[in-house]
Design an enzyme around this catalytic site. Structure first.
Site, short mmCIF file in Angstrom:
data_model
loop_
_atom_site.label_atom_id
_atom_site.label_comp_id
_atom_site.label_asym_id
_atom_site.label_seq_id
_atom_site.Cartn_x
_atom_site.Cartn_y
_atom_site.Cartn_z
N GLU A 50 44.68 54.09 59.53
CA GLU A 50 43.96 53.87 60.79
C GLU A 50 44.13 52.46 61.36
O GLU A 50 44.23 52.27 62.57
CB GLU A 50 42.46 54.15 60.60
CG GLU A 50 42.10 55.64 60.61
CD GLU A 50 42.21 56.28 59.24
OE1 GLU A 50 42.84 55.69 58.34
OE2 GLU A 50 41.68 57.40 59.08
N GLU A 76 40.52 61.89 54.50
CA GLU A 76 39.05 61.90 54.53
C GLU A 76 38.51 63.31 54.33
O GLU A 76 37.50 63.52 53.65
CB GLU A 76 38.56 61.32 55.86
CG GLU A 76 38.87 59.83 55.98
CD GLU A 76 38.45 59.25 57.31
OE1 GLU A 76 39.04 59.65 58.33
OE2 GLU A 76 37.54 58.41 57.32
N1 3HC Z 1 48.02 63.02 66.08
C1 3HC Z 1 48.77 63.49 67.08
N2 3HC Z 1 50.12 63.55 67.05
C2 3HC Z 1 50.73 63.07 65.97
C3 3HC Z 1 50.01 62.54 64.88
C4 3HC Z 1 48.59 62.53 64.94
N3 3HC Z 1 47.85 62.06 63.96
N4 3HC Z 1 50.89 62.13 63.94
C5 3HC Z 1 52.11 62.42 64.41
N5 3HC Z 1 52.02 62.98 65.64
C6 3HC Z 1 53.12 63.49 66.46
C7 3HC Z 1 54.11 62.39 66.85
O1 3HC Z 1 53.71 61.74 68.03
C8 3HC Z 1 55.38 63.20 67.05
O2 3HC Z 1 55.29 63.83 68.30
P1 3HC Z 1 56.61 64.16 69.16
O3 3HC Z 1 57.42 65.08 68.31
O4 3HC Z 1 56.06 64.76 70.40
O5 3HC Z 1 57.28 62.83 69.38
C9 3HC Z 1 55.27 64.29 65.99
O6 3HC Z 1 53.88 64.36 65.65
C10 3HC Z 1 56.05 64.01 64.73
O7 3HC Z 1 55.74 62.69 64.30
P2 3HC Z 1 56.83 61.77 63.61
O8 3HC Z 1 58.03 61.69 64.46
O9 3HC Z 1 56.15 60.51 63.24
O10 3HC Z 1 57.18 62.66 62.33
P3 3HC Z 1 57.52 62.21 60.86
O11 3HC Z 1 57.77 63.47 60.13
O12 3HC Z 1 58.52 61.12 60.84
O13 3HC Z 1 56.14 61.56 60.29
C11 3HC Z 1 53.79 61.41 59.87
C12 3HC Z 1 54.99 62.33 60.14
C13 3HC Z 1 54.00 60.65 58.56
C14 3HC Z 1 52.55 62.24 59.81
C15 3HC Z 1 53.70 60.35 61.00
O14 3HC Z 1 53.74 61.03 62.24
C16 3HC Z 1 52.47 59.50 61.00
O15 3HC Z 1 52.41 58.52 60.28
N6 3HC Z 1 51.47 59.88 61.84
C17 3HC Z 1 50.29 59.10 62.04
C18 3HC Z 1 49.35 59.18 60.90
C19 3HC Z 1 48.07 58.47 61.22
O16 3HC Z 1 48.05 57.34 61.70
N7 3HC Z 1 46.97 59.12 60.92
C20 3HC Z 1 45.68 58.59 61.18
C21 3HC Z 1 45.21 59.08 62.50
S1 3HC Z 1 43.70 58.35 62.99
C22 3HC Z 1 42.54 59.19 62.10
O17 3HC Z 1 42.86 60.05 61.32
C23 3HC Z 1 41.13 58.80 62.42
C24 3HC Z 1 40.17 59.30 61.42
O18 3HC Z 1 39.86 58.28 60.49
C25 3HC Z 1 38.90 59.75 62.08
#
Ligand code: 3HC
Ligand code: NAI
Length: 646
Positions: free
Chosen positions: A123, A103
């Protein structure tokens, strides 16, 4: 410093540096918002490049902040400031741009990316919708037909597709920052603001089709349709109204129980593969895995291993059984090819990595051997005695037993430190749960190897101590016992199943028994009686003795038409069960759900108190990934914890 600034002549290069995923936490947003004004006012700056440090651009909003009220500056406010800047902002994407990260890129005036990047709005996986303009800007950039699957249906865009759809202005081969700086230098001004780009209404038929498709794939979650509604309101009422409706929906869903449950599971699933006490321990290298037993579980395990690229040797006791096993494994790959999940050539490659052998000698060179033979202590002991003699001195030996005490299976093994329970769930190539059961002698290296294997197989590993049924089957037993007690009190089994389906389970406890076959439970109970356990005659005995063993015999708790798995209330079953039914008034659906979830949670608390499970979240992961507990409900421990809170 969460955002660093570097100057390349007139181009200011901002790098978000907030490991591990550059999440847009409050401090990052505040710094970026501050920089917009500063850079706009700086006459030496002609354009601003926005990059992410490390392996990705931005992983999204900071999900850990979602349990608190939003803090200023909010993401939509910050993005609006960037969009309103007088100098061009260019997002330079590598790795991933997810959620709020995408975004933010959409709010920039231009976007460039390295090859192999992924752009997505995940999301809905968290029970929310994009809350910072994604539902409004993306359709205006790439059109509704391409944008809706990204916004509401988990579609991912790679660099090539994003470029062809017009999401990216340029793909940069070679070093990203250098290429992006060169791109920025050539810019002559600002493009037409995204908000002002036309987005014609495709008409009611388009929306109906999209809505029906999204509802089918929503798996009981409310966010996907809410995301579509936000898109539609922007089309019908304009960009500003769309943004407002999107934000209201985002905040409402963010506060919902469904979103809280999905966030809880998001963090639990990430923590599961890396238990803190094993982080510093190097796993044993595993390339070739032996699987003993080519039945239901052995074949599924073999397929799961091959799907992760491991080489497999499948062992059976005779040539005919081996042939059946190999055909079953092939069948799994061919089914995947028929469903379009892999190509036919890939199915062949996967099968080529499975060799078969009769007896155990062929497993001598394996790094790991997983036993999945009959659930019989004597048979398993013989297998392990032979494996202990035949396998390499450093090979890890694992059992897939469901109920037998691993200490009994391992008795007499020369190296119990290399022995562990690996309890897969059926079908093993599909089900995500892997219960890992250490023996008291299991070494940390063996345990670390088990968790590493789970990670490679894409499984959710949960460590379980030793008890009857480990975590999952022990809770299942309690759940079924409670359901049977309700039935005996006077609540019909169809009401109990319907209540659990209403709660979100794919099927209720009695339908589940019909699916698995009542004869298995019947035989287990008979065997226990022969061992001297006092097990009273119950509904299972009545049904099986009447020839009603479940779907496979056309009837069990319910009747089934040939080739149809839809349960129909059965007069015959009702008559058979009548002598057992009590006369209390039937419970209501909420009472049924409360009592069944309560029973599961109570067993969960006992399991925690005994140290069998390490945390309530582990118990919930077992339920969600092994027993069909609805994700949107978090798990039995999450449910009772929420109830306990004021
Ligand atoms: N916020 C906070 N922490 C996050 C995070 C996020 N968005 N995404 C990942 N983390 C943390 C994980 O909990 C993990 O923490 P830990 O080491 O303490 O266990 C660490 O980051 C690493 O995450 P992964 O083990 O998943 O690492 P990978 O390298 O395998 O994957 C990634 C990285 C592809 C970025 C994956 O973490 C992921 O898919 N994250 C979520 C993405 C997501 O859903 N984003 C949307 C968020 S909601 C949003 O943006 C709302 C907006 O529209 C306003
Ligand atoms: P199954 O009966 O389908 O398969 C067992 C296979 O082992 C048979 O093909 C048999 O020929 C083979 N076998 C027996 N002795 C052997 C030997 N000495 N060497 C090589 N092969 C031998 O049984 P299933 O269902 O696959 O179960 C296997 C194990 O997995 C059991 O311990 C069971 O408790 C456990 N399990 C079963 C689950 C299920 O849903 N079926 C789920 C999780 C675990």
């Amino acid at each position: 410093m969460t955002v660093t600034i570097d100057r390349h002549g007139g181009i200011a290069v901002l790098t978000i540096d907030n490991p591990p995923v550059n999440a847009l936490k409050t401090a990052v947003r505040a710094r970026l918002a501050e920089l917009v004004g500063m850079l706009d006012a700086d006459p030496g700056v002609t354009a601003v490049l926005l990059c992410g440090a490390g392996k990705l651009f931005i992983g999204g909003a900071d999900i850990t902040e979602f349990d608190r009220p939003p803090e200023s500056p909010t993401l939509p406010d910050m993005i609006a400031r960037i969009e309103g800047a007088t100098k061009p902002w260019i997002a330079a994407i590598h790795g991933q741009a997810l959620g709020g990260g995408l975004e933010l890129a959409l709010g920039c005036h231009y976007r460039v990316a390295a090859p192999g990047a992924t752009m997505a709005l995940p999301e809905v996986n968290l029970g929310i919708i994009p809350g910072a303009g994604g539902t409004q800007r993306l359709p205006r950039l790439i059109g509704l037909a391409a944008a809706i699957p990204v916004i509401a249906e988990r579609d991912l865009l790679d660099t090539d597709r994003a470029a062809s759809l017009g999401l990216l202005d340029h793909v940069i081969d070679g070093p990203l920052t250098d290429g992006a700086v060169a791109f920025a230098r050539n810019l002559t001004g600002l493009p037409l603001p995204v908000a002002e780009r036309p987005l014609p209404d495709p008409g009611p038929a388009f929306w109906e089709m999209a809505s029906a498709r999204i509802a089918r794939g929503a798996k009981g979650q409310s966010a996907p349709l809410a995301a579509l509604a936000a898109v539609r309101s922007g089309v019908e009422q304009g960009f500003a109204a769309g943004l407002r409706i999107e934000r209201e929906t985002f905040l409402r869903l963010r506060a919902s129980e469904e979103a809280a449950a999905l966030r809880y599971l998001f963090f639990a699933e990430r923590a599961a593969p890396r238990p803190a006490n094993l982080r510093s321990i190097e796993p044993h290298p595993v390339r070739t895995v032996g699987v003993v037993g080519g039945g239901t579980m052995g074949t599924g395990i073999a397929a799961a291993l091959r799907n992760a690229g491991l080489t497999v040797v499948l062992s059976e006791r005779d040539a005919a059984a081996l042939e059946r096993g190999m055909i079953a494994v092939r069948g799994i790959f061919e089914a995947a090819a028929r469903r379009g999940l892999i190509t036919t050539a890939e199915a062949e490659t996967r099968m080529a990595g499975v060799t078969g052998c009769v007896g155990l000698e062929g497993l001598a060179e394996c790094d790991l051997v997983i036993e999945a033979v009959f659930e019989d202590l004597a048979v398993k002991r013989t297998v392990f005695a032979d494996l202990g003699r035949l396998c390499r001195a450093d090979a890890i030996l694992a059992t897939n037993t469901s109920y037998i005490d691993p200490r009994q299976i391992a008795e007499g093994l020369p190296a119990p430190e290399r022995f562990v329970g690996l309890h897969f769930f059926s079908p093993a190539q599909v089900m995500k749960l892997l219960e890992i059961i250490p023996h008291p002698a299991t070494s940390p290296e063996t345990l670390a190897t088990a968790f590493d294997l789970a990670r490679r197989l894409g499984k959710v590993p949960v460590r379980s101590g030793i008890c009857e049924g480990f975590i999952g089957n022990r809770i299942l037993k309690r759940y079924r016992a409670r359901a049977e007690a309700m039935l005996r009190d006077g609540t019909p089994h169809s009401a109990i199943d319907a209540a659990m389906r209403g709660f979100g389970h794919a099927m209720g406890p009695f339908e589940m028994q019909d699916m698995a076959g009542l004869d298995i439970a019947f035989l287990n109970r008979e065997a226990a009686r022969q061992r001297g356990e006092a097990i009273p005659e119950g509904p299972i005995e009545l049904l099986v003795r009447a020839g009603r063993k479940g779907i496979k015999t056309g009837g069990g708790w319910y009747d089934y038409a040939p080739g149809d798995r839809t349960p129909r209330v059965s007069d015959e079953a009702t008559q058979i069960l009548a002598p057992l039914m009590g006369s209390s008034a039937a419970l209501s659906s909420p009472q049924i759900v409360d009592q069944l979830i309560g029973a599961m949670a109570e067993e969960g608390r006992a399991i925690l108190a005994e140290g069998i499970a390490a945390s309530p979240a582990d118990i919930d992961l077992v339920q969600v990934h092994g027993y069909g507990f609805p994700r949107t409900r978090g798990g039995p421990m999450f449910q009772t914890d929420r109830k306990a809170k004021p």
